[in-house]
Design an enzyme around this catalytic site. Structure first.
Site, short mmCIF file in Angstrom:
data_model
loop_
_atom_site.label_atom_id
_atom_site.label_comp_id
_atom_site.label_asym_id
_atom_site.label_seq_id
_atom_site.Cartn_x
_atom_site.Cartn_y
_atom_site.Cartn_z
CE LYS A 40 -3.89 0.22 2.67
NZ LYS A 40 -4.64 0.46 3.90
CE LYS A 201 -17.31 8.46 14.82
NZ LYS A 201 -17.08 8.79 13.45
CG ASN A 205 -21.54 7.91 13.94
OD1 ASN A 205 -21.81 8.95 13.33
ND2 ASN A 205 -20.44 7.22 13.69
CG PHE A 246 -29.26 11.07 8.93
CD1 PHE A 246 -28.49 12.08 8.38
CD2 PHE A 246 -28.74 9.79 8.97
CE1 PHE A 246 -27.22 11.82 7.89
CE2 PHE A 246 -27.48 9.52 8.48
CZ PHE A 246 -26.72 10.54 7.94
CB ALA A 249 -38.67 5.57 5.43
N GLY A 250 -36.32 3.56 4.67
CA GLY A 250 -35.79 2.61 3.69
C GLY A 250 -35.56 1.25 4.31
CB CYS A 257 -19.62 4.67 10.78
SG CYS A 257 -17.96 5.15 10.31
#
Ligand code: UDX
Length: 426
Positions: A40, A201, A205, A246, A249-250, A257
């Site tokens: 890498k 953090k 989330n 946010f 809907a789905g 994350c």
């Protein structure tokens, strides 16, 4: 150009590390990037960027003179005092974050009094305190990232806020230096203690995931009561206390994350003796949301044994080839265990997912995927799926059934074209 140039170390050349390195180079700093994978490092030194993130490889090419890639920590430590820790912290079997990579970094730099570890990796609340207990000479600053895949460079350069946590009595030289790096971005800088920074953090989330599970439950109830969740979200989102983001809907959230961080916070709370009831429900709703899509297929097709189901989209969201915790993988697995034959198509992500899709057939176009299918499930809202010639799709399919898992398609148009259309909460 930044007047106060500060050479920077970045440990870990993954997605967060590379975006951080490239953006600090853009801000005028020399950046020493260390990764343990020689291949890498070699390809980065040649200007080849191993991940897809808009704008990233351009920045890495533009600043090749400021970006130094190495496998050797000995190339970093003499050149930089601030070491941004960007190694991954994947979930372990228990749901706790696996901190072994962070611990290896601490072992390598632990004895120093000249260096500070600036933690960008997402870690459990209390990690900073325990690292400082073991190695109190090393400076420690918490500086969590809030980058979204697909817009990470822009998120870094134009953040809503920068969070910086440090615990020392009196002078805070390292945190001041970290704060100075972000000053040109003209974003609010939240200076706080390490544990609070770590919690900001995880809580951010977890809150966003809660918003998604909440709107998904509103969608499910709307289906029963005849409301349209898109309209409901539009009306709710205009309340500034709620906000429009946010509330889509789905099939639920995926990605590297949210699933990991929500579980980690729940687990962390549990370890401390607190049962985080709300997050337990958030996770459960997210799981059940995928199950509902299968229920909709069964409602129209009866048993799924031998049925041909086409999944459009494999990536966990559009504009990325990331398939970590992608809904498509869960759906492909469950559908196959119900006896269905699954075919999938994604504009970029199928290669990465090939080994994780079980016996699903990987197709090279949407048309090929829908040929002879009993149903189409739209899993990822790639723009090209909206542009499909749905008359042609209908002609190719065995039965005209579309389950739109992201409320992305024009349901009325599809119905006019003769499809049976099922959205989410519509
Ligand atoms: C997220 C956070 O946004 C970021 O701050 C953090 O640093 C990393 O995790 P990312 O994983 O790139 O970023 O994806 P994001 O765009 O936030 O979407 C997460 C998931 O939620 C996707 O699966 C998406 O489809 C889903 N989602 C998002 C919804 O289902 N509904 C929504 O309204 C929004």
């Amino acid at each position: 150009m930044n007047d106060s140039r500060e050479p920077i170390g970045v440990i870990g050349a993954g997605w967060v590390g590379l975006v951080t390195a490239a953006c600090f180079a853009e801000l005028g700093h020399d950046v020493y990037v260390r990764d343990i994978v020689q291949e890498k490092v070699d390809s980065l030194a040649r200007g080849e960027v191993p991940i897809y993130e808009p704008g990233l490889s351009e920045l890495i090419t533009k600043h090749s003179d400021r970006l130094h890639f190495t496998v050797d920590m000995g190339d970093v430590l003499p050149n930089a005092n601030l070491l941004f820790c960007c190694v991954d912290t994947p979930p372990s079997y228990s749901g706790d974050a696996d901190l072994s990579r962070v611990e290896r970094v601490v072992e390598e730099v632990g004895g120093s009094t000249d260096h500070a570890l600036v933690m960008k990796s997402t870690v459990p609340v209390g990690t900073g305190r325990s690292i400082r207990r073991r190695s109190d000479s090393l400076g420690y600053v918490s500086n969590p990232e809030f980058l979204k895949e697909g817009t990470a460079v822009d998120d870094f350069m134009r953040p809503d806020r920068v969070v910086i946590g440090e615990d020392v009595n009196g002078a805070t030289p390292f945190a001041d230096r970290v704060a100075a790096l972000y000053e040109p971005l003209e974003a609010p800088i939240v200076r706080t203690d390490v544990a609070s920074a770590e919690m900001i953090k995880l809580a951010s989330n977890a809150f966003l995931a809660t918003k998604i599970s909440f709107i998904n439950e509103i969608a499910n109830v709307s289906e029963e009561l005849g409301a349209n969740v898109d309209e409901v979200a539009r009306g709710m989102g205009l309340d500034q206390r709620i906000g429009p983001q946010f509330l889509k809907a789905g099939l639920g959230y995926g990605g590297s994350c949210f699933p990991k961080d929500v579980t980690a916070l729940k687990q962390l709370a549990g370890n401390s003796g607190y049962h985080f009831q709300l997050l337990t429900a958030v996770i459960e709703v997210n799981e059940l949301q995928k199950r509902r899509a299968i229920g909709k297929l069964q409602k129209h097709l009866g048993t799924l044994v031998g049925k041909e189901i086409a999944l459009l989209g494999v990536a966990f969201k559009p504009n990325t080839d990331d398939v970590r915790e992608a809904t498509s993988l869960v759906l492909a697995g469950r559908l196959q265990s119900e006896g269905a034959h699954v075919r999938v198509y994604d504009p970029v992500a199928t290669e990465r997912a090939r080994d994780m899709l079980g016996g699903a057939q990987v197709k090279t176009s949407a048309s090929e995927a829908v040929d002879g299918a009993d149903a189409v499930v739209l899993v990822t809202e790639w723009p090209e799926f909206r542009e499909l010639d749905w008359h042609d799709v209908k002609a190719r399919m065995r039965r005209p059934l579309v389950v739109d898992g992201r409320n992305f398609l024009d349901g009325e148009l599809l119905k006019q074209a003769g499809f049976t259309y099922e959205g989410v909460g519509r």
